[in-house]
Write a protein that holds these residues in place. Structure first.
Motif, PDB file in Angstrom:
ATOM      1  N   LEU A 135       0.847  -1.072  -0.140  1.00  0.00           N
ATOM      2  CA  LEU A 135      -0.200   0.039   0.000  1.00  0.00           C
ATOM      3  C   LEU A 135       0.809   1.244  -0.252  1.00  0.00           C
ATOM      4  O   LEU A 135       0.697   2.193  -0.793  1.00  0.00           O
ATOM      5  N   VAL A 136       1.872   1.421   1.056  1.00  0.00           N
ATOM      6  CA  VAL A 136       2.714   2.575   0.907  1.00  0.00           C
ATOM      7  C   VAL A 136       3.403   2.691  -0.323  1.00  0.00           C
ATOM      8  O   VAL A 136       3.512   3.907  -1.070  1.00  0.00           O
ATOM      9  N   THR A 183      -2.490   3.891   8.266  1.00  0.00           N
ATOM     10  CA  THR A 183      -1.560   4.040   7.299  1.00  0.00           C
ATOM     11  C   THR A 183      -1.630   5.414   6.565  1.00  0.00           C
ATOM     12  O   THR A 183      -0.833   6.455   6.546  1.00  0.00           O
ATOM     13  N   VAL A 184      -3.032   5.558   6.163  1.00  0.00           N
ATOM     14  CA  VAL A 184      -3.206   6.882   5.501  1.00  0.00           C
ATOM     15  C   VAL A 184      -3.117   7.951   6.258  1.00  0.00           C
ATOM     16  O   VAL A 184      -2.822   9.118   5.852  1.00  0.00           O
ATOM     17  N   MET A 185      -3.659   7.904   7.589  1.00  0.00           N
ATOM     18  CA  MET A 185      -3.558   8.912   8.454  1.00  0.00           C
ATOM     19  C   MET A 185      -2.300   9.240   9.018  1.00  0.00           C
ATOM     20  O   MET A 185      -2.028  10.361   9.488  1.00  0.00           O
ATOM     21  N   GLU A 186      -1.365   8.279   9.312  1.00  0.00           N
ATOM     22  CA  GLU A 186      -0.166   8.619  10.117  1.00  0.00           C
ATOM     23  C   GLU A 186       1.102   8.286   9.453  1.00  0.00           C
ATOM     24  O   GLU A 186       2.260   8.750  10.203  1.00  0.00           O
ATOM     25  N   PHE A 193       5.011  10.049   4.815  1.00  0.00           N
ATOM     26  CA  PHE A 193       4.889  10.631   3.580  1.00  0.00           C
ATOM     27  C   PHE A 193       3.587  10.482   3.095  1.00  0.00           C
ATOM     28  O   PHE A 193       3.252  11.380   2.341  1.00  0.00           O
ATOM     29  N   ILE A 194       3.078   9.566   3.470  1.00  0.00           N
ATOM     30  CA  ILE A 194       1.452   9.347   3.014  1.00  0.00           C
ATOM     31  C   ILE A 194       0.619  10.595   3.529  1.00  0.00           C
ATOM     32  O   ILE A 194      -0.323  10.974   2.726  1.00  0.00           O
ATOM     33  N   ALA A 195       0.619  10.760   4.791  1.00  0.00           N
ATOM     34  CA  ALA A 195      -0.296  11.537   5.418  1.00  0.00           C
ATOM     35  C   ALA A 195      -0.223  13.063   4.932  1.00  0.00           C
ATOM     36  O   ALA A 195      -1.019  13.689   5.123  1.00  0.00           O
ATOM     37  N   CYS A 241      -7.586  10.698   4.205  1.00  0.00           N
ATOM     38  CA  CYS A 241      -8.561   9.544   4.528  1.00  0.00           C
ATOM     39  C   CYS A 241      -9.981  10.320   4.415  1.00  0.00           C
ATOM     40  O   CYS A 241     -10.388  10.908   5.184  1.00  0.00           O
ATOM     41  N   ASP A 242     -10.696   9.909   3.329  1.00  0.00           N
ATOM     42  CA  ASP A 242     -11.940  10.723   2.853  1.00  0.00           C
ATOM     43  C   ASP A 242     -13.137   9.983   3.406  1.00  0.00           C
ATOM     44  O   ASP A 242     -14.189  10.295   3.534  1.00  0.00           O
TER      45      ASP A 242
END
Length: 381
Positions: A88-89, A126-129, A132-134, A139-140
């Motif tokens: 995912l990342v 992962t999306v929130m924290e 690089f991703i956050a 997260c919608d």
């Protein structure tokens, strides 16, 4: 700035320029791919990247997506909640960097379709924290498909199904055209006890308004049951412990001279749930195969979480799609052509089984004894 100064609050979603990520989850056979196919035809999906995850050795679902192009990415190295720090990342970083380099058009949103066994907690975390991703994504919302015909049993037997419902911003009750009024009322009441704040939307034939899926706003764990905040907190602790172990490993190596064993990933699935593939090399007699499949579900349906695959049926030039959940066999359909990518480019029939305590040998023997269908031997390790 003083270290005691509290951080500025995040900007409202309407002024947040990060790429929105929607997580489409739901237990095995809930109809997520059908919903995705409907969404892909809508103008709101222009500029969207789609990540599809599967549980099993052979990917099937991405072949069932009608718009397969460079915007669709298959995450096939394991269930997304188990390999979340890998696939995912890597995929989200890759999408952002490719768009930045103008190798692909600008990405306006990301839709992640998880495997039916995925625990959404580590995906949301992962999306929130993940730093690089956050910084680049937000997260919608979590959208959970709930199968009206099997939800009560699935919620009673499977921890993942409960978490998928509890984490949701919106609950899509699918296959309403196949359920009676009493069943729909029972399902609605059951999921309301798990997530009273989520909007429930009844879906028939996989048709859905994209506005129901998108635009949930920033994901708010505080608006869910207390369990959700606790689950996310546990996930944060896991990541912190893994990070500390990774930082300590080089030092420990130098001190002891012994190799460091990587920390074991947390068990996220029932150990009794397994997946295997049956490869059927010869074109199938449809009626003999159907008899064998029907008997299999009659005898072992309680142990069958999901069967899906593409079949080479004698006399039919097109690959036939077969999908089953527990005792139910859904109406077969066909793809417009055989995939030109492995493994299906050899035009052999393959069925992916996701089962609980149902050995491959029992399935192979039944197919052979009833339908005369012989499966290929599993490749040696």
């Amino acid at each position: 700035m003083s270290s005691t100064t509290p951080p500025s609050p995040p900007p409202p979603a309407s002024h947040d320029h990060r790429i929105p990520v929607t997580i489409l989850t739901g237990f095995l056979g809930a109809g997520k791919t059908t919903l995705l196919n409907h969404l892909l035809k809508q103008p709101q999906m222009a500029g969207a990247a789609v990540l599809i995850n599967e549980f099993g050795e052979v990917g099937v679902d991405h072949h069932l997506v009608e718009q397969v192009d460079e915007s669709v990415v298959l995450l096939d190295s394991g269930c997304i909640c188990c390999s979340v720090q890998g696939d995912l990342v890597k995929a989200l970083k890759g999408i952002f960097m490719r768009a930045l380099r103008k190798e692909i058009p600008p990405v306006t949103r990301v839709l992640i379709e998880t495997t039916g066994l995925a625990d959404p907690v580590p995906v949301v975390h992962t999306v929130m924290e993940e730093p690089f991703i956050a910084e680049r994504y937000r997260c919608d919302g979590v959208i959970t498909a709930v199968d009206a015909t099997h939800a009560i049993t699935q919620l009673g037997d499977n921890r993942e199904a409960v978490r998928q419902v509890a984490m949701a911003d919106r609950l899509l009750i699918t296959k309403c055209d196949l359920a009676d009024t009493a069943t729909l009322a029972e399902v609605a009441a059951r999921i309301a006890t798990l997530n009273p704040g989520a909007q429930q939307v009844e879906i028939s034939h996989g048709s859905i308004d994209p506005d129901v899926v998108f635009g949930c706003g920033l994901y708010d764990p505080g608006a869910k049951s207390p369990d959700v905040a606790a689950w996310l907190g546990e996930e944060r602790v896991r990541h912190q412990q893994a990070r500390k172990a990774a930082l300590a490993a080089p030092l420990a190596w130098r001190k002891s001279g012994q190799p460091i064993v990587a920390p074991t990933a947390p068990a996220r699935h029932d150990a009794n749930v397994t997946s295997y593939v049956l490869t059927l090399p010869e074109p199938l007699n449809w009626f003999a195969f159907s008899d064998a499949l029907g008997l299999l579900l009659q005898v072992y349906g309680e142990r069958v979480l999901r069967i899906k695959g593409l079949l080479n049926v004698a006399g039919d030039p097109l690959p036939r799609i077969v999908q089953c959940v527990q005792h139910s066999i859904y109406q077969p359909t066909s793809l417009p052509a055989w995939p030109d990518q492995p493994p299906y480019d050899d035009r052999k029939s393959r069925l992916v089984f996701i089962v609980r305590e149902l050995p491959r040998t029992a399935v192979v023997e039944l197919f052979y004894s009833i339908g005369g269908v012989e499966a290929e031997a599993e490749p040696s390790a």
